[in-house]
Design an enzyme around this catalytic site. Structure first.
Site, short mmCIF file in Angstrom:
data_model
loop_
_atom_site.label_atom_id
_atom_site.label_comp_id
_atom_site.label_asym_id
_atom_site.label_seq_id
_atom_site.Cartn_x
_atom_site.Cartn_y
_atom_site.Cartn_z
N ASN A 151 14.64 -11.63 -33.41
CA ASN A 151 13.59 -11.80 -32.41
C ASN A 151 12.63 -12.86 -32.94
O ASN A 151 11.86 -12.59 -33.85
CB ASN A 151 12.88 -10.46 -32.19
CG ASN A 151 11.68 -10.57 -31.27
OD1 ASN A 151 11.46 -11.62 -30.64
ND2 ASN A 151 10.92 -9.50 -31.17
N TRP A 152 12.71 -14.04 -32.35
CA TRP A 152 11.90 -15.15 -32.87
C TRP A 152 10.44 -15.07 -32.41
O TRP A 152 9.61 -15.86 -32.83
CB TRP A 152 12.52 -16.50 -32.45
CG TRP A 152 13.90 -16.73 -33.03
CD1 TRP A 152 14.59 -15.89 -33.87
CD2 TRP A 152 14.77 -17.85 -32.80
NE1 TRP A 152 15.82 -16.43 -34.18
CE2 TRP A 152 15.95 -17.63 -33.54
CE3 TRP A 152 14.64 -19.03 -32.05
CZ2 TRP A 152 17.00 -18.55 -33.54
CZ3 TRP A 152 15.70 -19.93 -32.04
CH2 TRP A 152 16.86 -19.70 -32.79
N LYS A 153 10.17 -14.15 -31.50
CA LYS A 153 8.80 -13.97 -30.98
C LYS A 153 8.24 -15.32 -30.51
O LYS A 153 9.00 -16.14 -30.01
CB LYS A 153 7.91 -13.28 -32.03
CG LYS A 153 8.55 -11.97 -32.53
CD LYS A 153 7.62 -11.10 -33.34
CE LYS A 153 8.36 -9.83 -33.77
NZ LYS A 153 7.51 -8.90 -34.51
N HIS A 180 9.21 -4.24 -26.13
CA HIS A 180 8.78 -4.41 -27.53
C HIS A 180 7.35 -3.89 -27.69
O HIS A 180 6.54 -4.01 -26.78
CB HIS A 180 8.87 -5.89 -27.91
CG HIS A 180 8.73 -6.12 -29.38
ND1 HIS A 180 7.51 -6.12 -30.00
CD2 HIS A 180 9.66 -6.31 -30.34
CE1 HIS A 180 7.70 -6.31 -31.30
NE2 HIS A 180 9.00 -6.44 -31.53
N GLU A 221 4.92 -5.08 -29.14
CA GLU A 221 3.88 -6.10 -28.91
C GLU A 221 3.61 -6.27 -27.42
O GLU A 221 2.48 -6.55 -27.02
CB GLU A 221 4.31 -7.43 -29.57
CG GLU A 221 4.20 -7.32 -31.08
CD GLU A 221 5.20 -8.17 -31.86
OE1 GLU A 221 5.84 -9.06 -31.28
OE2 GLU A 221 5.33 -7.92 -33.09
N GLU A 269 11.66 0.76 -33.71
CA GLU A 269 10.80 -0.11 -34.49
C GLU A 269 9.45 0.58 -34.70
O GLU A 269 8.57 0.49 -33.82
CB GLU A 269 10.57 -1.44 -33.76
CG GLU A 269 11.81 -2.23 -33.48
CD GLU A 269 11.52 -3.72 -33.30
OE1 GLU A 269 12.02 -4.51 -34.10
OE2 GLU A 269 10.76 -4.07 -32.38
N GLY A 285 6.09 -6.53 -39.19
CA GLY A 285 5.31 -7.64 -39.71
C GLY A 285 4.39 -7.26 -40.85
O GLY A 285 3.49 -8.02 -41.21
N SER A 310 10.15 -5.15 -40.69
CA SER A 310 10.18 -5.67 -42.06
C SER A 310 11.58 -5.62 -42.70
O SER A 310 11.71 -5.41 -43.90
CB SER A 310 9.15 -4.95 -42.94
OG SER A 310 7.83 -5.20 -42.46
N GLY A 320 10.34 -11.60 -38.67
CA GLY A 320 10.02 -12.67 -39.63
C GLY A 320 11.22 -13.24 -40.37
O GLY A 320 11.37 -14.47 -40.48
P1 13P Z 1 9.41 -8.04 -38.54
O1 13P Z 1 10.85 -8.10 -38.96
O2 13P Z 1 8.69 -9.35 -38.70
O3 13P Z 1 8.67 -6.88 -39.14
O4 13P Z 1 9.42 -7.79 -36.94
C1 13P Z 1 10.19 -6.78 -36.44
C2 13P Z 1 10.22 -6.90 -34.96
O5 13P Z 1 9.22 -6.69 -34.28
C3 13P Z 1 11.48 -7.31 -34.32
O6 13P Z 1 11.43 -7.12 -32.94
#
Ligand code: 13P
Length: 248
Positions: free
Chosen positions: A9-11, A95, A97, A165, A171, A210, A232
């Site tokens: 997931n490149w966000k 997600h 977020e 998650e 993150g 993470s 990440g």
């Molecule tokens: P990280 O791997 O940066 O913790 O993010 C996880 C995530 O939200 C994947 O959707």
């Protein structure tokens, strides 16, 4: 036997040219995809360019979100028809977020999941508790509500993927222990078994939060963890390919 999935997931990262370079490096560096699936989720603006880059390879394309209508006066939204047209096979839905910053609800997530399935997109449905909720001991009720909410009215699970998650692990560098993750994955599978019977054994449940090449093997070795949704560490070819290389 469930096929593992490693999804990046490149966000909100990467321009079109950065996305194409990352996609090319992943496509060219991939060596361990026979027993699983590799998926990348670039930002909307880069989907078509990345689809072109990935053509003929084993890496599949996902979007990070979608709206629950095919078309219409919904300024700023992207429809499942558009995502299919851009080459997506998967779409991340709900997600944390999006739930946190864009007020997504279990109801809205449910509408999107049903619409994705009706449109031939495979939803990767995200669930997970916050730090506070874990401390209060309500992880299972929160995750259970999110799973049931997301799947209300969904008749068949064949194309559904769930990603657990924990919000406190996203993150933060604070990965869940494999025991903590497995406990929730096993809970989700048992809930799905109550709702859908034996189909629960086919459902892929990914862990996210993470994940790195250094911790993924231990997580993926657990009975109910079928892969990873990576933030990440998916932004660098070495980090992402290193995770894929650890998969069974
Ligand atoms: P990280 O791997 O940066 O913790 O993010 C996880 C995530 O939200 C994947 O959707």
């Amino acid at each position: 036997m469930r096929k593992w999935i490693v999804a990046g997931n490149w966000k909100m990262h990467n321009t079109i040219s950065e996305s194409v370079a990352l996609a090319r490096a992943i496509k060219d560096g991939l060596s361990n995809s026979a027993s699983g699936e590799v998926v990348v989720a670039p930002p909307f603006t880069a989907l078509t360019a990345v689809a072109e880059t990935l053509r003929g390879g084993a890496v599949q394309l996902a979007a990070q979100n979608m709206y629950s209508e095919d078309k219409g006066a919904f300024t700023g939204e992207i429809s499942p028809v558009m995502l299919k047209d851009a080459g997506c096979a998967y779409v991340i839905i709900g997600h944390s977020e999006r739930r946190k910053y864009f007020s997504e609800t279990d109801d809205g997530v449910n509408r999107k999941v049903k619409k994705a399935l009706a449109s031939g997109l495979k939803p990767i449905v995200c669930v997970g508790e916050t730090d506070e909720e874990r401390i209060q001991g309500v992880t299972e009720s929160v995750v259970g509500r999110q799973v049931q909410g997301a799947l209300a009215g969904v008749e068949t699970l064949a194309d559904v993927v769930i990603a657990y998650e924990p919000v406190w692990a996203i993150g933060t560098g604070k990965v869940a222990t494999s025991a903590q993750a497995e406990e929730v994955h096993a809970f989700v599978r048992s809930l799905i078994r109550k709702l859908y019977g034996a189909a629960a054994d086919e459902l892929r449940i990914l862990y996210g939060g993470s994940v790195t090449k250094d911790n993924v093997a231990e997580l993926a070795a657990r009975a109910d963890i079928d892969g990873a949704l990576v933030g990440g560490a998916s932004l660098k070819p070495d980090g992402f390919l290193g995770i894929i290389a650890q998969m069974p």
